[in-house]
Design a protein around this motif. Structure first.
Motif, PDB file in Angstrom:
ATOM      1  N   SER A 127      41.090 -20.876 114.442  1.00 11.91           N
ATOM      2  CA  SER A 127      41.560 -22.040 114.364  1.00 11.91           C
ATOM      3  C   SER A 127      42.118 -22.324 113.883  1.00 11.91           C
ATOM      4  O   SER A 127      43.067 -22.018 113.056  1.00 11.91           O
ATOM      5  CB  SER A 127      40.630 -23.458 113.509  1.00 11.91           C
ATOM      6  OG  SER A 127      40.127 -23.237 112.414  1.00 11.91           O
TER       7      SER A 127
ATOM      8  N   GLY B  39      46.316 -22.067 116.775  1.00 10.97           N
ATOM      9  CA  GLY B  39      45.841 -21.528 117.434  1.00 10.97           C
ATOM     10  C   GLY B  39      45.910 -20.425 118.753  1.00 10.97           C
ATOM     11  O   GLY B  39      45.337 -20.514 119.817  1.00 10.97           O
TER      12      GLY B  39
ATOM     13  N   PRO C 160      34.653 -22.850 122.026  1.00  8.85           N
ATOM     14  CA  PRO C 160      35.719 -23.624 121.129  1.00  8.85           C
ATOM     15  C   PRO C 160      34.813 -24.717 120.483  1.00  8.85           C
ATOM     16  O   PRO C 160      35.093 -25.216 119.567  1.00  8.85           O
ATOM     17  CB  PRO C 160      36.362 -24.549 121.913  1.00  8.85           C
ATOM     18  CG  PRO C 160      36.424 -23.443 123.282  1.00  8.85           C
ATOM     19  CD  PRO C 160      35.800 -22.722 122.647  1.00  8.85           C
TER      20      PRO C 160
ATOM     21  N   ALA D 100      34.346 -25.482 116.247  1.00 14.48           N
ATOM     22  CA  ALA D 100      34.614 -26.728 115.971  1.00 14.48           C
ATOM     23  C   ALA D 100      33.341 -26.591 114.841  1.00 14.48           C
ATOM     24  O   ALA D 100      33.493 -27.404 113.810  1.00 14.48           O
ATOM     25  CB  ALA D 100      34.803 -27.119 116.775  1.00 14.48           C
TER      26      ALA D 100
END
Length: 591
Positions: A351, A389, A472, A476
């Motif tokens: 990330s 990223g 993604p 998270a």
């Protein structure tokens, strides 16, 4: 003028000549580091190769290697390659039925295994594998007829060393070096055929992007904990050998903190999960402090969270970071031994937040991207050009193209020869023009930095027609201190939901309870725990468009595992298995 290595034996010999420490590598056994000198390393490679030759191993024969990271792993691999034979690495976590499949599919003539515990699941049927003629135990003989590692070395003493030089000289760049069987997230593993040229190219091209200068840090050490069966760590180990640095192999991952302090490495390669745990651990440490110490550490870590690798800091920012470095960041770096310059992350997406955080601490941290089929690196960070990223830019001589549907294609000297005995499967991913279809979705920015968004096969569609990229969202969710694993579901349903595995220890610390057992039974149904995870989910949802938001979740009683069948040996989630195993929980979220 120094000649560029063409084969893996060329590469390793060139590197051993550069080694100024006298130590080629070291293995920790029973808590004790056992170092092997450069001279002994060379001698044992030669003897083991000649021992295998005496046993009838010839060019092109497949030798399966089933062992933990160790000096012996490297010796066996290098010995096999000097004969022009082919190494078939097997994960120590691979289930017995897959090991049997690999041995049979690869038509292995030799099976080298490290311990009796690893060999035990195969004991009953290893004699049934038609092509298998020789078994070798690295740390002993575990059945009648099995040779020991030392016995193969002894056989090598009787052979003429000149014979090996002739055999090694006949190895060509296009010769097959290894058959690496993919993890099998979607079925039986496939044998990826990689040549000497594939791996040598990847080492030399990746070295240009190294986060440290081999000459400046000459005499430094390197730490290895990722499995050598994984092509990423294997390539990195070849790179370490080529620059002439000693490699120290971790015995027990749970002792890695002590190993950092002992080995004091210049660099190590990792997967994001370890960095996530270190990140969470720094905040946990802050919460255990009190008074001024707690205030200062939380302030410093808050600065690190706001750091941006692309932003040029003003004078006030530089002063703040200098103070934070003196009182906090320097102490965190000391936990890695004090010599650490860089961390290379691969295997999964890193990330932007983690990349920024570790660079803020004064540790260069970047990621690369690739697959087993690309030996493995396609893109990697460029020091001085980090983009949070991003997986970096393509290696020299490597082409990257984004197809109309968003799939990442690549072409160049890093691409495999194909899948072993599977021409139809090879044709599905490798075009006549040499383009390899990665199966990943991504995009290139205006400067050529690659961003990965998801696996093509993992995209799913809601009943509303919206397509969802789960990775993604899962990343998270996984960034939460309290969430160990998450899988997003919702194919053909109206909204997204998630299966969530708790970090039991973090939950316990939060509620100041002593929760140390690996099982999270009981926690998953606790109203306070559910409310805490709802807050974490809400925080993730706040940054997502409404159709990607997690409307419901279920806390699972047990973590996903290799033994449970939900994870591959490389710790990738087998979504199909998860969906089947937790079908009842999934359906309950949509009742």
């Amino acid at each position: 003028m120094t000649q560029t290595p063409a084969t893996i034996p060329d590469l390793v010999e060139a590197g051993l000549a550069k080694n100024t420490t006298g130590v080629a590598c070291a293995t920790k056994r029973g808590g004790v580091w056992i170092e092997t000198s450069v001279d002994d390393f060379r001698a044992k490679i030669r003897q083991f190769a000649l021992g295998l030759y005496d046993l009838g191993v010839r060019k092109g024969d497949r030798v399966a290697l089933h062992a933990e990271n160790s000096t012996e792993w490297l010796i066996v691999d290098q010995a096999v390659l000097r004969l022009g034979a082919v190494t078939v690495p097997i994960y120590t976590t691979q289930p017995a039925d897959q090991i049997r499949y690999i041995l049979e599919d690869a038509e292995a003539r030799v099976y080298v295994v490290s311990t009796e515990a690893l060999f035990a699941p195969l004991h009953s049927y290893v004699d049934e594998i038609a092509t298998l003629e020789i078994t070798v135990g690295i740390l002993g003989a575990f059945q009648n007829g099995m040779l020991t590692f030392d016995e193969v070395l002894e056989r090598g003493h009787a052979q003429t060393p000149d014979r090996l030089e002739t055999l090694t000289a006949a190895v060509a760049p296009d010769d097959l070096a290894t058959l690496v069987y993919t993890s099998g997230t979607t079925g039986q593993p496939k044998g990826v055929m990689l040549t000497h040229g594939n791996l040598v190219f990847n080492v030399l091209a990746s070295l240009v992007r190294a986060p440290f200068d081999p000459e400046t840090h000459r005499g430094g050490t390197l730490l290895s904990y990722l499995p050598l069966s994984h092509i990423f760590e294997r390539m990195m180990t070849l790179l370490y050998l080529y620059i002439g640095y000693p490699i120290y192999f971790v015995e027990d991952f749970h002792e890695i903190r002590e190993d950092f302090l002992t080995v004091r490495p210049v660099h190590f390669s990792t997967v994001p999960r370890l960095l996530e745990k270190i990140h969470a651990g720094t905040w946990t440490k802050a919460e255990t402090l009190s008074g001024v110490q707690k205030t200062l550490m939380r302030w410093a870590l808050g600065l690190a969270e706001r750091y941006d690798v692309e932003r040029t800091m003003g004078r006030l920012d530089r002063l703040q970071y200098a103070l934070a470095d003196r009182i906090v960041f320097k102490k965190i770096r000391a936990l890695f031994g004090g010599n650490l310059v860089g961390i290379s992350s691969g295997g999964a997406a890193l990330s932007a937040a983690l990349m920024n955080f570790f660079n803020a601490l004064g540790l260069f941290c970047g990621q690369g991207y690739g697959l087993t089929e690309t030996s493995p690196v396609i893109t990697t960070f460029v020091p001085g050009q980090l983009r949070a990223g991003s997986a970096g830019k393509a290696l020299r001589e490597v082409e990257v193209h984004i197809a109309d549907d968003g799939e990442i294609l690549t072409r160049g000297p890093h691409v495999m020869k194909g899948y072993y005995k599977l021409p139809d499967k090879t044709a599905e991913v490798l075009t006549d023009e040499g383009w390899f279809h990665t199966g990943d979705i991504g995009h290139l920015d205006e400067d050529g930095h690659l961003f990965i968004t998801d696996r093509k096969k993992e995209l799913f569609k809601l009943s509303t027609g919206k397509y969802i990229a789960p990775s993604p969202i899962e990343m998270a969710l996984g960034a939460s201190l309290f969430i160990e694993q998450a899988v997003v579901v919702g194919s053909e349903y109206k909204f997204c939901s998630a299966l969530v595995v708790l970090d039991a220890q973090a939950i316990g610390r939060h509620f100041k309870e002593d929760v140390t057992a690996p099982s999270v039974v009981g926690l998953a149904a606790h109203p306070s725990v559910i409310a805490l995870i709802q807050q974490e989910v809400d925080a993730v949802n706040a940054a997502l468009p409404h159709w990607e938001q997690i409307k419901k979740f279920r806390l699972l009683e047990h973590p996903f595992s290799i033994e449970g069948g939900e994870l591959t040996p490389t710790l990738k989630v087998k979504r199909r298995v998860v969906h089947q195993k937790y079908q009842e929980e999934i359906e309950a979220m949509y009742e």
